[in-house]
Design an enzyme around this catalytic site. Structure first.
Site, PDB file in Angstrom:
ATOM      1  N   ASP A  43      30.262  56.242   9.525  1.00 34.64           N
ATOM      2  CA  ASP A  43      28.337  56.927   8.670  1.00 34.64           C
ATOM      3  C   ASP A  43      28.456  56.467   6.714  1.00 34.64           C
ATOM      4  O   ASP A  43      29.590  56.755   6.370  1.00 34.64           O
ATOM      5  CB  ASP A  43      28.124  58.501   9.885  1.00 34.64           C
ATOM      6  CG  ASP A  43      29.532  58.625   9.131  1.00 34.64           C
ATOM      7  OD1 ASP A  43      30.211  58.997   8.973  1.00 34.64           O
ATOM      8  OD2 ASP A  43      29.626  60.016  10.611  1.00 34.64           O
ATOM      9  N   ASP A  46      30.307  70.790  16.285  1.00 32.17           N
ATOM     10  CA  ASP A  46      29.296  70.922  17.591  1.00 32.17           C
ATOM     11  C   ASP A  46      29.306  69.445  18.624  1.00 32.17           C
ATOM     12  O   ASP A  46      28.747  69.119  19.494  1.00 32.17           O
ATOM     13  CB  ASP A  46      27.832  70.780  17.856  1.00 32.17           C
ATOM     14  CG  ASP A  46      27.919  69.573  16.239  1.00 32.17           C
ATOM     15  OD1 ASP A  46      28.572  69.034  15.956  1.00 32.17           O
ATOM     16  OD2 ASP A  46      26.489  69.830  16.179  1.00 32.17           O
ATOM     17  N   GLU A  76      24.690  63.459  16.491  1.00 35.57           N
ATOM     18  CA  GLU A  76      24.610  65.452  17.181  1.00 35.57           C
ATOM     19  C   GLU A  76      24.605  65.390  18.930  1.00 35.57           C
ATOM     20  O   GLU A  76      24.278  64.201  19.310  1.00 35.57           O
ATOM     21  CB  GLU A  76      23.428  65.342  16.580  1.00 35.57           C
ATOM     22  CG  GLU A  76      23.508  65.647  14.669  1.00 35.57           C
ATOM     23  CD  GLU A  76      24.677  66.090  13.993  1.00 35.57           C
ATOM     24  OE1 GLU A  76      25.225  67.078  15.210  1.00 35.57           O
ATOM     25  OE2 GLU A  76      24.449  67.278  13.206  1.00 35.57           O
ATOM     26  N   HIS A 135      29.769  66.283  17.407  1.00 42.15           N
ATOM     27  CA  HIS A 135      29.275  64.687  16.799  1.00 42.15           C
ATOM     28  C   HIS A 135      29.966  64.389  16.380  1.00 42.15           C
ATOM     29  O   HIS A 135      31.409  64.789  16.246  1.00 42.15           O
ATOM     30  CB  HIS A 135      28.119  65.382  16.224  1.00 42.15           C
ATOM     31  CG  HIS A 135      28.492  65.872  14.523  1.00 42.15           C
ATOM     32  ND1 HIS A 135      28.351  66.927  14.149  1.00 42.15           N
ATOM     33  CD2 HIS A 135      29.783  65.262  13.036  1.00 42.15           C
ATOM     34  CE1 HIS A 135      29.247  67.012  12.631  1.00 42.15           C
ATOM     35  NE2 HIS A 135      29.333  66.165  12.659  1.00 42.15           N
TER      36      HIS A 135
END
Ligand code: GLP
Length: 263
Positions: A70, A140, A147, A142
């Protein structure tokens, strides 16, 4: 799914670096070995060890092509928090034989995000896919910048970061979440799970819920990391601290079954 539990962060990194080095060294085909790579603090110890092996002449990157997971949208590569900068500063610049033309990182300054992402997917496909994708996960769950509630079949594309992720990542932006870019380009969950193997590093108490969701939870877009349960070559390398939310039986099971594994 394999879950390799190591005593601490350093041992987890050592295990993962040995695993990756072994895969690259045993790749005897003419076509390059295609390696997916993450940023973040989790892989830093792995990068350090891969660099050491490379500088000692035990591991060559001459026939390795890399694709990063990313990149923040709107950060030029010279920005010290861009993932381009991170990867060169922490890894590529220290390798003796990595070819610049074999490094692929999404361009966060593109004026055509959709085209940039489509070309990225095409380029991965042109090499016959990714052999091994190393990843980390957010608190979380991801994976890359996918996400919660990103489709488990998502491909490379533009992502909006959650406030939580911007708060967590603000430690690199003077602790100001507003300074963390609000958007990123990211490979999709489908892009990652199309890889032949996926190796995800999960370290520390703050990742304990995410590790439990990855291993024991339902396959759900709420925890995008849980898609790894459907992958036939997924490995989680973790440390003791990250195991705090696993059931005792799960923890014992993986320690037991890994006891006799080679690597
Ligand atoms: C960022 C990256 C992820 C990375 C995550 C965890 O959000 N986009 O790819 O896995 O951070 O980072 P860390 O390893 O520092 O906890």
């Amino acid at each position: 799914m394999r879950v390799v539990i190591q005593d601490n962060y350093e041992k987890m990194c050592e295990w993962a670096a040995n695993y990756i080095a072994d895969k690259i060294n045993s790749h005897k085909e003419e076509r390059p070995f295609v390696l997916g790579l993450p940023t973040g603090s989790s892989p830093l110890g792995v990068y350090k060890r891969l660099i050491e092996k490379n500088q000692k002449g035990e591991l060559s990157f001459a026939n390795v092509v890399t694709f990063n997971m990313d990149e923040y949208l709107g950060l030029p590569k010279e920005h010290d928090q861009s993932y381009w900068y991170f990867m060169h500063d922490n890894f590529f610049n220290h390798l003796t034989d990595m070819k610049a033309e074999n490094i692929n990182i999404l361009n966060g300054m593109t004026d055509d995000p959709a085209g940039e992402c489509a070309r990225y997917e095409e380029k991965i496909a042109s090499y016959g896919g990714i052999d091994l994708f190393m990843g980390g996960i957010g608190v979380d769950g991801h994976l890359a910048f996918n996400e919660p509630y990103t489709s488990l079949s998502s491909r490379t594309g533009e992502r909006i970061l959650t406030t939580d992720t911007r708060i967590v990542n603000s430690r690199f932006f003077g602790n100001d979440p507003e300074k963390v870019p609000a958007k990123a380009l990211s490979v999709g969950i489908g892009t990652v799970t199309d890889s032949k193997e996926v190796l995800v590093l999960i370290s520390g108490h703050n990742k304990a819920r995410a590790l439990a969701a990855t291993v024991e939870g339902a396959v759900s877009q709420k925890w995008t990391c849980s898609a790894l349960q459907l992958h036939n070559g997924a490995i989680i390398a973790c440390d003791e601290a990250a195991c705090g939310e696993l059931m005792v039986d799960t923890y014992k099971y993986f320690l037991d079954i890994e006891k006799n594994e080679r690597l």
